[in-house]
Design an enzyme around this catalytic site. Structure first.
Site, short mmCIF file in Angstrom:
data_model
loop_
_atom_site.label_atom_id
_atom_site.label_comp_id
_atom_site.label_asym_id
_atom_site.label_seq_id
_atom_site.Cartn_x
_atom_site.Cartn_y
_atom_site.Cartn_z
N GLY A 113 -4.38 -13.94 -2.47
CA GLY A 113 -3.69 -14.77 -3.05
C GLY A 113 -1.94 -14.65 -3.22
O GLY A 113 -1.09 -14.92 -2.85
N PHE A 114 -1.97 -13.11 -2.48
CA PHE A 114 -0.43 -12.95 -1.82
C PHE A 114 0.80 -12.72 -3.35
O PHE A 114 1.94 -11.87 -2.40
CB PHE A 114 -0.40 -13.36 -0.82
N ILE A 126 -9.36 -9.29 -4.48
CA ILE A 126 -8.57 -10.54 -4.21
C ILE A 126 -9.37 -10.71 -2.87
O ILE A 126 -8.62 -11.44 -1.90
CB ILE A 126 -7.43 -9.46 -4.06
N GLY A 127 -9.87 -9.63 -2.19
CA GLY A 127 -10.69 -10.30 -0.47
C GLY A 127 -10.18 -8.71 0.37
O GLY A 127 -10.76 -8.90 1.04
N ARG A 186 -5.12 9.47 1.48
CA ARG A 186 -5.71 9.75 1.98
C ARG A 186 -6.56 8.09 1.63
O ARG A 186 -6.96 7.41 1.19
CB ARG A 186 -6.99 10.30 0.96
N LYS A 222 -12.03 0.75 7.67
CA LYS A 222 -12.62 -0.88 8.56
C LYS A 222 -11.20 -1.50 7.56
O LYS A 222 -11.04 -2.24 7.88
CB LYS A 222 -14.03 -1.33 8.09
N GLN A 225 -6.41 -4.43 6.18
CA GLN A 225 -4.98 -4.66 5.69
C GLN A 225 -4.05 -4.59 6.14
O GLN A 225 -3.06 -5.68 6.69
CB GLN A 225 -4.94 -3.52 4.28
N VAL A 269 -3.03 0.51 0.69
CA VAL A 269 -2.15 -0.22 1.50
C VAL A 269 -2.33 -2.19 2.27
O VAL A 269 -2.32 -2.11 3.17
CB VAL A 269 -3.47 0.30 2.45
N GLU A 328 0.15 -4.04 0.96
CA GLU A 328 1.48 -3.99 1.35
C GLU A 328 2.47 -3.75 2.52
O GLU A 328 2.91 -4.66 2.84
CB GLU A 328 2.39 -4.76 -0.18
MO1 MOS Z 1 0.84 -8.23 -4.75
S1 MOS Z 1 2.99 -9.38 -3.67
O1 MOS Z 1 1.96 -7.41 -6.21
O2 MOS Z 1 -0.19 -9.19 -5.17
#
Ligand code: MOS
Length: 755
Positions: free
Chosen positions: A244-245, A472-473, A638, A643, A648, A713, A715
């Site tokens: 989705g980003f 979200i994947g 932590r 993996k 990410q 992690v 973003e």
């Molecule tokens: Mo992120 S831009 O908070 O899905």
């Protein structure tokens, strides 16, 4: 090539700990075999298809909407528009539990405010019939002159002060060394593989919506308000997401269009956007123009930092990109001012996109710092280390909960070989190519959102956890299973993780890199409480080997109850105890305390950090610029699953290559139509653009993030990539690019003509 550490210092007190061990996705098999049902995969008896009609002007009024021809076409059941959609409501402003993407509801008025705005939706038996009907809806407009200019030079009013300290004007004026430059990031479009889709199914006055949502709980609240329904009549399901980003954080108007069509027809309705609609109907990272002023002593000590940014937004939505997010606390500087402002265009509503605010903001700030290093003739690494902050100077000088930015730089420099860098433009060569090296820092906020998870031991020997969050994947299903395995010893293949349904206990949105940090404590505490219940059952059930034993003498190891003085292997499996007690299962609820209520998190500045080291290869003879190597060191607390976490970060680094060199949504300034609104024309980094990547995690647990100390992690890996690349581009070519993406036209200005 990306390096994925097998294991990161597993818990020393528990050598069998799965926390910190590279764990393959538990949902991998259902995804790779095609069994996983994404929202648009849901099919129902009598289901029909909806296709939106979108505006072909950027600004004006609908004077006539003629659906009569469309309505006569084969299979067509309904055409909805402003004249017949009936009441839809706006969501309550400021209601944090019902955050919407757009202020205006679908077809609310007959005013067109951007190209691609929904003006009608055609519903038919088949997708082909609905597509043909949508094309046959005749819409006439009274056009008005639209404001579409890309340059944001018309900001009026007072900029909003985001942060300030000291006297920045005075300090900047008197500083011996200065940088004064404006940096621009363009509109970028979220391009998850999975298209946005809604499948609406009514049963009486209750609706179930199969949605592409990064937050099913919030989505339910928005849909209840929009449709005017009690909350309990709405259920939102998102079992899997093809990413989705940020574009799927909050609902968009097409969801209500599907819901109303389904209600009017009393049939399930599926509405899936096309890729081209996704370039104008479901948000974008808005263009930013950021004025950076840096003043420093001759030795490189920062004396003044001013960051003034503007972002574009739509006519009705006050979307703020928040570019000043990381600026106030990243460096030690006595005089600082960060301000923001918005300007409106006839464009759709912007939306958060991976690392909103901080990513474009750090591009400008870190590009400015790299220019300052050049002004000072100083190594940019030394400049960072010299100005590193010891405490959060923006916020009453509170301590950082856990900040190891200096170590990120030191570890990264070593891995990259930074000491071999020679400063001269075009001075580094390899294999007939010019090399450019650059670096930048990264940061992203950490926060623990409230979360409830229910853990159940079942008589069939399985362990189940339920939570109204979604994956979200990124590996959220797997994190749940890891924590349960760690707490109970039940093997992963006997753990069922149920997510993605608003009827489950409330869980956090998949946004802000916050899911992992938010769910861990709820799962762990649910598991601990459920084990207590098992112990109670074991000691209170007639016929149980532990009947009438004191609860504190009973342990739970590897899925078995046993006496403390007895080896676990001689104990009794929980499934057998439950069967003896004639129970189907015992469950308990665990909760996560949000960080704003946690005394350990209250008085501290909570952020993740990172350092990006980039190498580019430049072939001036053919104007070919390629990012060849990136070393990334991340301090995100932590790491629970190295993996998934390394995936990410390396994915974000590739996205950063796109941000620096490729991504930009370009609009026709006459019509507002995105002229590169397709996967073929919108350039993104592909496998061929991917550099060799080395991802390292420092793995310091953050004491303000609860038992596990994890900060998330999703973003941070994107932050800092673009300014490190533009610095490397400058180092290779001598061309200073301050507007992304870097274009071949920019590079042709290089005076270095051969390698
Ligand atoms: Mo992120 S831009 O908070 O899905």
């Amino acid at each position: 090539m990306s390096t994925t550490p097998e294991s990161i210092s597993p818990d020393a007190s528990n050598p069998a700990s799965i926390i910190g061990t590279a764990t393959p996705r538990i949902d991998g098999p259902v995804k790779t075999t095609g069994v996983a049902e994404y929202s648009a995969d849901f099919h129902f008896d009598r289901m029909v298809h909806a296709v939106p009609v979108t505006a072909t002007i950027a600004r004006g009024r609908i004077t006539k909407l003629d659906a009569s021809a469309a309505e006569q076409m084969p299979g067509v059941l309904l055409v909805l528009h402003h004249g017949n959609i009936g009441p839809l409501y706006r969501t309550v402003p400021g209601d944090d539990n019902a955050t919407n993407s757009e202020v205006r509801s679908a077809f609310e008025d007959e005013t067109v405010r951007h190209w691609g705005q929904y003006v009608a939706v055609a519903v038919a038996e088949s997708l082909e019939q609905a597509t043909a009907a949508a094309a046959a809806v005749k819409v006439e407009y009274e056009k008005e002159p639209a404001h579409l200019g890309a340059r944001l030079d018309d900001f009026k009013g007072e900029p909003k002060v985001v942060s300030n300290r000291g006297d920045v004007a005075k300090a900047f004026d008197s500083a011996p060394v200065k940088v004064d430059a404006t940096f621009v990031t363009p509109n970028e479009t979220h391009n998850p593989i999975e298209l946005h889709a809604s499948v609406a199914v009514w049963e009486g006055d209750r609706i179930t919506m199969y949605e592409t949502s990064q937050g099913v709980v919030n989505h339910r609240a928005v849909m209840a308000q929009t449709l005017g329904l009690p909350l309990e009549n709405v259920r939102v399901v998102t079992r899997f997401l093809g990413s989705g980003f940020g574009g799927k954080l909050f609902p968009w108007p097409h969801a209500a269009m599907a819901a109303v069509a389904a209600r009017k027809l009393d049939r399930p309705v599926k509405l899936s956007l096309t890729r081209s609609m996704m370039f104008s109907c479901v948000g974008y990272r808005p263009r930013t123009e950021q004025h950076i002023q840096l003043g420093a002593s001759k030795e490189g000590k920062l004396l003044a930092l001013r960051h003034a940014y503007i972002n574009v937004t739509s006519q009705l939505d006050d979307f703020e990109e928040g570019c000043g997010e990381a600026t106030p606390y990243l460096y030690s500087v006595a005089n600082l001012e960060v301000t923001g402002g918005i300007v409106r265009r006839h464009m759709g509503a912007p939306m958060y996109m991976r690392g909103p605010g901080a990513v474009p903001g750090l591009y400008a700030l870190e590009a400015g710092m790299n220019e300052l290093a050049d002004e000072l003739k100083m190594d940019p690494l030394q400049l960072r280390l010299l100005n590193d902050a010891e405490k959060d100077e923006s916020n009453k000088n509170i301590p950082f909960s856990s900040r190891h930015l200096r170590e990120c730089y030191e570890v990264g420099a070593k891995k990259f070989g930074w000491e071999k860098r020679t400063a001269g433009i075009g001075s580094m060569r390899r294999d007939g190519k010019i090399l450019g090296w650059g670096l930048a820092g990264a940061s992203w906020v950490a926060l623990r959102l409230p979360c409830t998870a229910t853990v159940e031991f079942c008589a069939n020997g399985r362990l189940c956890v339920r939570c109204g969050t979604q994956d979200i994947g990124t590996g959220t299903y797997t994190i749940f299973a890891q924590v349960l395995h760690e707490k109970t010893g039940v093997p992963l293949d006997r753990i069922d993780v149920i997510l993605g349904d608003s009827s489950l206990p409330d869980g956090p949105m998949s946004g802000g890199s916050m899911v992992t940090g938010s769910v861990l404590n709820a799962i762990a505490s649910g598991a601990e409480k459920a084990i207590k219940r098992l112990q109670q059952v074991a000691t209170s059930t007639a016929g149980s080997p532990y009947h009438e034993a004191k609860e504190e003498t009973i342990s739970f190891t590897g899925g078995r109850l046993h006496r403390k003085d007895q080896p676990a292997t001689d104990g009794t499996h929980f499934g057998d105890i439950l069967q003896l007690a004639k129970l189907n299962g015992v469950s308990a609820e665990g909760k996560t305390q949000p960080s704003w209520e946690d005394p350990k998190a209250k008085g501290v500045s909570l952020h993740s950090y990172g350092a990006q080291f980039v190498e580019v290869e430049w072939e001036p003879e053919i104007a070919r610029m390629r990012v060849s190597r990136v070393v990334t060191v991340i301090d995100a607390g932590r790491i629970i699953n190295p993996k998934a976490a390394a995936n990410q970060i390396s994915g974000a680094v590739v996205m950063g290559v796109g941000m620096a060199l490729l991504e930009e949504t370009i609009y026709d300034e006459r019509s507002g139509q995105p002229i590169n609104g397709s996967m073929a024309d919108y350039l993104m980094a592909t496998c061929a653009d991917s550099p060799a990547m080395d991802v390292t995690f420092l793995n310091y647990p953050d004491p303000a993030m609860g038992e596990y100390g994890a900060r998330g992690v999703g973003e941070i890996g994107l932050a800092g990539v673009a300014p490190a690349i533009t610095a490397a581009v400058y180092h290779a070519t001598g061309v200073r690019v301050r507007e992304l993406p870097v274009r071949i036209e920019d590079l042709l200005k290089s005076k270095i003509l051969e390698a």
